[in-house]
Design a protein around this motif. Structure first.
Motif, PDB file in Angstrom:
ATOM      1  N   GLU A  54       0.811  -1.213   0.000  1.00 21.94           N
ATOM      2  CA  GLU A  54       0.000   0.000   0.000  1.00 21.94           C
ATOM      3  C   GLU A  54       0.853   1.275   0.000  1.00 21.94           C
ATOM      4  OE1 GLU A  54      -4.048   0.845   2.184  1.00 21.94           O
ATOM      5  OE2 GLU A  54      -2.355   0.916   3.583  1.00 21.94           O
ATOM      6  N   ASN A  55       1.842   1.361   0.847  1.00 25.39           N
ATOM      7  CA  ASN A  55       2.619   2.587   0.990  1.00 25.39           C
ATOM      8  C   ASN A  55       4.096   2.368   0.701  1.00 25.39           C
ATOM      9  OD1 ASN A  55       0.449   4.219   1.759  1.00 25.39           O
ATOM     10  ND2 ASN A  55       0.539   3.415   3.829  1.00 25.39           N
ATOM     11  N   SER A  56       4.411   1.508  -0.205  1.00 24.09           N
ATOM     12  CA  SER A  56       5.808   1.235  -0.531  1.00 24.09           C
ATOM     13  C   SER A  56       6.147   1.802  -1.902  1.00 24.09           C
ATOM     14  CB  SER A  56       6.075  -0.271  -0.519  1.00 24.09           C
ATOM     15  OG  SER A  56       7.384  -0.526  -0.956  1.00 24.09           O
ATOM     16  N   MET A  57       7.255   2.522  -1.989  1.00 23.99           N
ATOM     17  CA  MET A  57       7.639   3.103  -3.272  1.00 23.99           C
ATOM     18  C   MET A  57       8.109   2.042  -4.266  1.00 23.99           C
ATOM     19  SD  MET A  57      11.230   4.980  -2.658  1.00 23.99           S
ATOM     20  CE  MET A  57      12.002   4.659  -1.101  1.00 23.99           C
ATOM     21  N   PHE A  58       8.344   0.823  -3.795  1.00 25.11           N
ATOM     22  CA  PHE A  58       8.794  -0.231  -4.697  1.00 25.11           C
ATOM     23  C   PHE A  58       7.644  -0.830  -5.496  1.00 25.11           C
ATOM     24  CE2 PHE A  58      11.997  -0.223  -1.342  1.00 25.11           C
ATOM     25  CZ  PHE A  58      13.123  -0.022  -2.113  1.00 25.11           C
ATOM     26  N   PHE A  59       6.395  -0.669  -5.026  1.00 25.52           N
ATOM     27  CA  PHE A  59       5.261  -1.295  -5.680  1.00 25.52           C
ATOM     28  C   PHE A  59       4.366  -0.330  -6.434  1.00 25.52           C
ATOM     29  CE2 PHE A  59       6.370  -4.181  -2.210  1.00 25.52           C
ATOM     30  CZ  PHE A  59       6.535  -5.344  -2.928  1.00 25.52           C
ATOM     31  N   HIS A  60       4.589   0.976  -6.315  1.00 24.06           N
ATOM     32  CA  HIS A  60       3.780   1.957  -7.012  1.00 24.06           C
ATOM     33  C   HIS A  60       4.674   2.775  -7.932  1.00 24.06           C
ATOM     34  CE1 HIS A  60       0.267   1.125  -4.594  1.00 24.06           C
ATOM     35  NE2 HIS A  60       1.008   1.200  -3.508  1.00 24.06           N
ATOM     36  N   PRO A  61       4.282   2.936  -9.181  1.00 22.61           N
ATOM     37  CA  PRO A  61       5.126   3.724 -10.086  1.00 22.61           C
ATOM     38  C   PRO A  61       5.132   5.197  -9.672  1.00 22.61           C
ATOM     39  CG  PRO A  61       3.107   3.014 -11.181  1.00 22.61           C
ATOM     40  CD  PRO A  61       3.118   2.387  -9.830  1.00 22.61           C
ATOM     41  N   ASN A  62       6.309   5.712  -9.457  1.00 25.70           N
ATOM     42  CA  ASN A  62       6.481   7.118  -9.137  1.00 25.70           C
ATOM     43  C   ASN A  62       7.912   7.511  -9.458  1.00 25.70           C
ATOM     44  OD1 ASN A  62       8.148   6.354  -6.950  1.00 25.70           O
ATOM     45  ND2 ASN A  62       6.382   6.189  -5.616  1.00 25.70           N
ATOM     46  N   ALA A  63       8.222   8.766  -9.285  1.00 24.11           N
ATOM     47  CA  ALA A  63       9.554   9.253  -9.647  1.00 24.11           C
ATOM     48  C   ALA A  63      10.519   9.236  -8.473  1.00 24.11           C
ATOM     49  CB  ALA A  63       9.433  10.664 -10.200  1.00 24.11           C
ATOM     50  N   ILE A  64      10.077   8.869  -7.286  1.00 18.85           N
ATOM     51  CA  ILE A  64      10.952   8.933  -6.112  1.00 18.85           C
ATOM     52  C   ILE A  64      12.092   7.930  -6.214  1.00 18.85           C
ATOM     53  CG2 ILE A  64      11.074   8.597  -3.619  1.00 18.85           C
ATOM     54  CD1 ILE A  64       8.220   9.630  -3.457  1.00 18.85           C
ATOM     55  N   LEU A  65      11.774   6.674  -6.477  1.00 14.07           N
ATOM     56  CA  LEU A  65      12.826   5.655  -6.504  1.00 14.07           C
ATOM     57  C   LEU A  65      13.853   5.908  -7.612  1.00 14.07           C
ATOM     58  CD1 LEU A  65      13.901   3.108  -5.169  1.00 14.07           C
ATOM     59  CD2 LEU A  65      12.482   1.782  -6.727  1.00 14.07           C
ATOM     60  N   PRO A  66      13.439   6.177  -8.861  1.00 19.25           N
ATOM     61  CA  PRO A  66      14.457   6.488  -9.879  1.00 19.25           C
ATOM     62  C   PRO A  66      15.270   7.727  -9.554  1.00 19.25           C
ATOM     63  CG  PRO A  66      12.366   5.991 -10.926  1.00 19.25           C
ATOM     64  CD  PRO A  66      12.118   6.059  -9.458  1.00 19.25           C
ATOM     65  N   ALA A  67      14.637   8.735  -8.932  1.00 12.91           N
ATOM     66  CA  ALA A  67      15.384   9.943  -8.559  1.00 12.91           C
ATOM     67  C   ALA A  67      16.409   9.635  -7.484  1.00 12.91           C
ATOM     68  CB  ALA A  67      14.413  11.025  -8.086  1.00 12.91           C
ATOM     69  N   LEU A  68      16.044   8.797  -6.518  1.00 15.61           N
ATOM     70  CA  LEU A  68      16.995   8.414  -5.470  1.00 15.61           C
ATOM     71  C   LEU A  68      18.172   7.632  -6.053  1.00 15.61           C
ATOM     72  CD1 LEU A  68      14.594   7.368  -2.578  1.00 15.61           C
ATOM     73  CD2 LEU A  68      16.056   9.376  -2.673  1.00 15.61           C
ATOM     74  N   VAL A  69      17.885   6.722  -6.958  1.00 16.84           N
ATOM     75  CA  VAL A  69      18.956   5.938  -7.584  1.00 16.84           C
ATOM     76  C   VAL A  69      19.864   6.843  -8.413  1.00 16.84           C
ATOM     77  CG1 VAL A  69      19.429   4.133  -9.288  1.00 16.84           C
ATOM     78  CG2 VAL A  69      17.677   3.779  -7.559  1.00 16.84           C
ATOM     79  N   ALA A  70      19.273   7.744  -9.183  1.00 13.45           N
ATOM     80  CA  ALA A  70      20.077   8.661  -9.996  1.00 13.45           C
ATOM     81  C   ALA A  70      20.933   9.562  -9.111  1.00 13.45           C
ATOM     82  CB  ALA A  70      19.169   9.513 -10.887  1.00 13.45           C
ATOM     83  N   GLY A  71      20.385  10.046  -8.005  1.00 13.08           N
ATOM     84  CA  GLY A  71      21.155  10.868  -7.082  1.00 13.08           C
ATOM     85  C   GLY A  71      22.302  10.091  -6.448  1.00 13.08           C
ATOM     86  N   TYR A  72      22.035   8.851  -6.080  1.00 13.20           N
ATOM     87  CA  TYR A  72      23.070   8.007  -5.486  1.00 13.20           C
ATOM     88  C   TYR A  72      24.208   7.763  -6.482  1.00 13.20           C
ATOM     89  CZ  TYR A  72      25.288   3.836  -3.565  1.00 13.20           C
ATOM     90  OH  TYR A  72      26.201   2.937  -3.112  1.00 13.20           O
ATOM     91  N   PHE A  75      26.142  11.071  -7.080  1.00 10.17           N
ATOM     92  CA  PHE A  75      26.967  11.412  -5.917  1.00 10.17           C
ATOM     93  C   PHE A  75      28.234  10.556  -5.900  1.00 10.17           C
ATOM     94  CE2 PHE A  75      28.201  10.934  -1.467  1.00 10.17           C
ATOM     95  CZ  PHE A  75      28.255  12.259  -1.066  1.00 10.17           C
ATOM     96  N   ASN A  76      28.070   9.267  -6.196  1.00  9.50           N
ATOM     97  CA  ASN A  76      29.225   8.365  -6.154  1.00  9.50           C
ATOM     98  C   ASN A  76      30.178   8.571  -7.329  1.00  9.50           C
ATOM     99  OD1 ASN A  76      28.848   7.014  -3.719  1.00  9.50           O
ATOM    100  ND2 ASN A  76      27.218   5.799  -4.638  1.00  9.50           N
ATOM    101  N   GLN A  77      29.753   9.306  -8.348  1.00 10.72           N
ATOM    102  CA  GLN A  77      30.663   9.627  -9.445  1.00 10.72           C
ATOM    103  C   GLN A  77      31.674  10.683  -9.032  1.00 10.72           C
ATOM    104  OE1 GLN A  77      30.830   8.213 -12.593  1.00 10.72           O
ATOM    105  NE2 GLN A  77      29.418   6.754 -11.692  1.00 10.72           N
ATOM    106  N   PHE A  78      31.360  11.453  -7.982  1.00  9.97           N
ATOM    107  CA  PHE A  78      32.218  12.559  -7.578  1.00  9.97           C
ATOM    108  C   PHE A  78      32.881  12.358  -6.212  1.00  9.97           C
ATOM    109  CE2 PHE A  78      29.303  14.373 -10.630  1.00  9.97           C
ATOM    110  CZ  PHE A  78      30.158  15.110 -11.430  1.00  9.97           C
ATOM    111  N   TYR A  79      32.209  11.671  -5.307  1.00  8.63           N
ATOM    112  CA  TYR A  79      32.698  11.577  -3.937  1.00  8.63           C
ATOM    113  C   TYR A  79      33.049  10.151  -3.560  1.00  8.63           C
ATOM    114  CZ  TYR A  79      31.030  16.317  -3.462  1.00  8.63           C
ATOM    115  OH  TYR A  79      30.854  17.651  -3.628  1.00  8.63           O
TER     116      TYR A  79
END
Length: 154
Positions: A54-72, A75-79
């Motif tokens: 019901e409230n898991s970002m892994f089971f509902h399509p949204n932009a949060i999970l891809p944005a978190l992965v892209a940010g991660y 970030f790891n490309q520089f630090y």
């Protein structure tokens, strides 16, 4: 053993009885872990009265999970993580410094005052041209309507 191995996994770790036994044991272990996981889902749903999805970002399509992965990843490309007994901190790696310099070189420069004035003149010319097109269109439309009305009177 019916020699069922469509992915050719047995030969990747050795095609003998010991390797086959190891893969079977691994499969049983993974199956048991999956059963424990789904049992935990069922228990959680029973305790809370809400579906686990019901409230898991892994089971509902949204932009949060891809944005978190892209940010991660970005970030790891520089630090890199600098770990010691006293503290944990992130510092810009040497590769990150080189990437940062390449980004700075690739960014466009801020326009100068002369460029802004030139751009203003070009925008004014474009606006005048569009206005003249509008006038020509209105004149053509009026001539067409006059012609149609004149032909109907005749």
């Amino acid at each position: 053993d019916y020699n069922f191995d469509p992915l050719n996994l047995y030969s990747s770790i050795g095609n003998d009885a010991y390797a086959r036994k190891g893969l079977r044991d691994l499969e049983i272990s993974h199956g048991r872990s999956a059963m424990l996981g789904i049992t935990a889902f069922a228990v959680w749903e029973k305790l809370t009265g809400h579906p686990i999805v019901e409230n898991s970002m892994f089971f509902h399509p949204n932009a949060i999970l891809p944005a978190l992965v892209a940010g991660y990843v970005a970030f790891n490309q520089f630090y890199e993580l600098e770990d010691s007994d006293q503290y944990i901190r992130f510092k810009l790696s040497s590769e990150g410094e080189a990437r940062m310099e390449n980004l700075k070189l690739g960014l466009p420069k801020a326009p100068s005052e002369e460029d802004m004035a030139d751009m203003g003149e070009k925008l004014e010319k474009a606006a005048n041209f569009i206005a003249s097109l509008g006038e020509k269109y209105e004149n053509a439309q009026q001539a067409y309507l006059d012609n149609v009305v004149k032909s109907k009177k005749d």
